[in-house]
Design an enzyme around this catalytic site. Sequence first.
Site, mmCIF file in Angstrom:
data_model
loop_
_atom_site.group_PDB
_atom_site.id
_atom_site.type_symbol
_atom_site.label_atom_id
_atom_site.label_comp_id
_atom_site.label_asym_id
_atom_site.label_seq_id
_atom_site.Cartn_x
_atom_site.Cartn_y
_atom_site.Cartn_z
ATOM 1 N N SER A 55 107.171 93.746 -1.492
ATOM 2 C CA SER A 55 108.202 94.187 -2.447
ATOM 3 C C SER A 55 107.774 94.080 -3.909
ATOM 4 O O SER A 55 107.284 93.046 -4.359
ATOM 5 C CB SER A 55 109.486 93.376 -2.240
ATOM 6 O OG SER A 55 110.440 93.798 -3.198
ATOM 7 N N LYS A 82 119.625 95.302 5.997
ATOM 8 C CA LYS A 82 120.594 96.165 5.300
ATOM 9 C C LYS A 82 121.885 96.379 6.094
ATOM 10 O O LYS A 82 122.944 96.586 5.524
ATOM 11 C CB LYS A 82 119.977 97.528 4.994
ATOM 12 C CG LYS A 82 118.950 97.504 3.860
ATOM 13 C CD LYS A 82 118.278 98.844 3.710
ATOM 14 C CE LYS A 82 116.990 98.749 2.959
ATOM 15 N NZ LYS A 82 117.084 99.041 1.551
ATOM 16 N N ASP A 142 120.552 102.842 -2.515
ATOM 17 C CA ASP A 142 119.404 103.571 -1.940
ATOM 18 C C ASP A 142 119.670 105.073 -1.889
ATOM 19 O O ASP A 142 118.799 105.884 -2.186
ATOM 20 C CB ASP A 142 119.133 103.092 -0.505
ATOM 21 C CG ASP A 142 118.332 101.802 -0.468
ATOM 22 O OD1 ASP A 142 117.656 101.483 -1.460
ATOM 23 O OD2 ASP A 142 118.389 101.118 0.569
ATOM 24 N N GLY A 177 118.483 101.230 8.520
ATOM 25 C CA GLY A 177 119.338 101.140 7.340
ATOM 26 C C GLY A 177 118.998 102.174 6.281
ATOM 27 O O GLY A 177 119.893 102.819 5.712
ATOM 28 N N ASN A 189 113.966 109.307 16.429
ATOM 29 C CA ASN A 189 113.820 107.845 16.399
ATOM 30 C C ASN A 189 113.226 107.325 17.699
ATOM 31 O O ASN A 189 113.393 107.921 18.758
ATOM 32 C CB ASN A 189 115.193 107.187 16.176
ATOM 33 C CG ASN A 189 115.053 105.736 15.747
ATOM 34 O OD1 ASN A 189 114.235 105.426 14.877
ATOM 35 N ND2 ASN A 189 115.813 104.838 16.354
ATOM 36 N N ARG A 190 112.492 106.207 17.558
ATOM 37 C CA ARG A 190 111.886 105.566 18.733
ATOM 38 C C ARG A 190 112.970 105.226 19.765
ATOM 39 O O ARG A 190 112.844 105.551 20.934
ATOM 40 C CB ARG A 190 111.148 104.291 18.270
ATOM 41 C CG ARG A 190 110.552 103.480 19.367
ATOM 42 C CD ARG A 190 109.800 102.292 18.813
ATOM 43 N NE ARG A 190 110.651 101.378 18.040
ATOM 44 C CZ ARG A 190 110.212 100.279 17.437
ATOM 45 N NH1 ARG A 190 108.934 99.964 17.481
ATOM 46 N NH2 ARG A 190 111.047 99.500 16.772
ATOM 47 N N LYS A 219 119.905 104.742 19.118
ATOM 48 C CA LYS A 219 120.251 104.469 17.712
ATOM 49 C C LYS A 219 120.416 105.764 16.922
ATOM 50 O O LYS A 219 121.264 105.869 16.046
ATOM 51 C CB LYS A 219 119.185 103.579 17.061
ATOM 52 C CG LYS A 219 119.526 102.110 17.182
ATOM 53 C CD LYS A 219 118.546 101.244 16.443
ATOM 54 C CE LYS A 219 118.838 101.107 14.969
ATOM 55 N NZ LYS A 219 117.861 100.239 14.290
ATOM 56 N N TYR A 230 106.440 102.663 -0.568
ATOM 57 C CA TYR A 230 105.701 102.768 -1.838
ATOM 58 C C TYR A 230 104.556 101.765 -1.917
ATOM 59 O O TYR A 230 103.775 101.793 -2.861
ATOM 60 C CB TYR A 230 106.650 102.627 -3.038
ATOM 61 C CG TYR A 230 107.369 101.306 -3.091
ATOM 62 C CD1 TYR A 230 108.611 101.146 -2.475
ATOM 63 C CD2 TYR A 230 106.819 100.197 -3.725
ATOM 64 C CE1 TYR A 230 109.267 99.939 -2.492
ATOM 65 C CE2 TYR A 230 107.475 98.977 -3.747
ATOM 66 C CZ TYR A 230 108.695 98.861 -3.130
ATOM 67 O OH TYR A 230 109.344 97.640 -3.146
#
Length: 271
Positions: A14, A65, A101, A128, A149-150, A154, A212
């Site tokens: 982070s 999150k 976000d 999230g 998605n895996r 979800k 990032y």
Amino acid sequence: MKQFAVIGNPIEHSLSPDLHNYVYKLLSINALYKKKKVFHSELSQIMDDLRTGELNGVNVTIPHKENVIEYLDEINPRAKTIGAVNVIHKNGDKLFGNNTDWFGFTSALKKNGIKVSGKEVIVLGAGGTSKSIIFSLKQSGVKKIVLLNRTLQKAEELQDDFVFPYSLDDSVQKIRNDSIIINTTPIGMQNEQCPIDLGLLHENQTLIDVIYTPMETAFLKLGKKIGAKTLNGLDMFIYQGLTSMDLWFGEDISKKVNFTQLNTYLKNKLC
Ligand code: NAP
């Protein structure tokens, strides 16, 4: 001195302390921002620290999150719709959760001239951050979101008139040569892996990664090499951070900061 932190696990990647402490110094704000590695079992202690004033606010990152929500007294209506919180502050004696976000992502698209209105977009991941991005895409007038998605279940939980869920294994059938593809999984953050087969990448695609650190994941690196338009998560990160500060300090801090200078400062930290 006011105390802020980003909580998550992993947290080493982070840049939030760099972003926030840069702005505090720039604007002579008497505050300090740290990163804290926090396991699920430690979330209630963090909430106690917020209630007692030991902490004045926190940003929340992977993987908390969604699971911080149960500890909060109030949630901003947009954050409630999204189902994910990335910023918490104390409002009176209540803990208030919000989501910046989605706004960070919308702002990053705008800044980089990426238009999604009326288009089909592929989103990889259903955690999230994905929820925030789906909200942002809908706000921006997207026509259809193909959600890969895996864990299929979800993705299915997010199904609606705009969101069409599939397994990540279906990427071969769903990704086209001119797709806009947004990676919201952490794949590529700690290794050279790519969330989809690299052979599916094409020069006519727009590839966006919310990661990032590193600035260029394998997904973006190869995409750029073959001529696709690419965007990493740094602009989104800066916008969500500045908006968090606006919430904590109750003023338009974001308007007092030169975005380009901050972006350059953070890029230099990443090189
Ligand atoms: P999260 O809630 O834990 O969700 C992670 C998602 O990625 C889930 O859908 C998960 O699939 C999928 N996933 C994880 N590992 C995988 C693997 N090995 N193979 C396939 N799928 C995998 O995490 P998050 O909070 O959304 O964060 C995701 C990423 O976004 C992180 O890298 C974070 O740093 C980044 N982020 C960036 C910004 C920014 O401002 N640029 C803001 C927020 C987050 P399952 O459902 O199958 O588990």
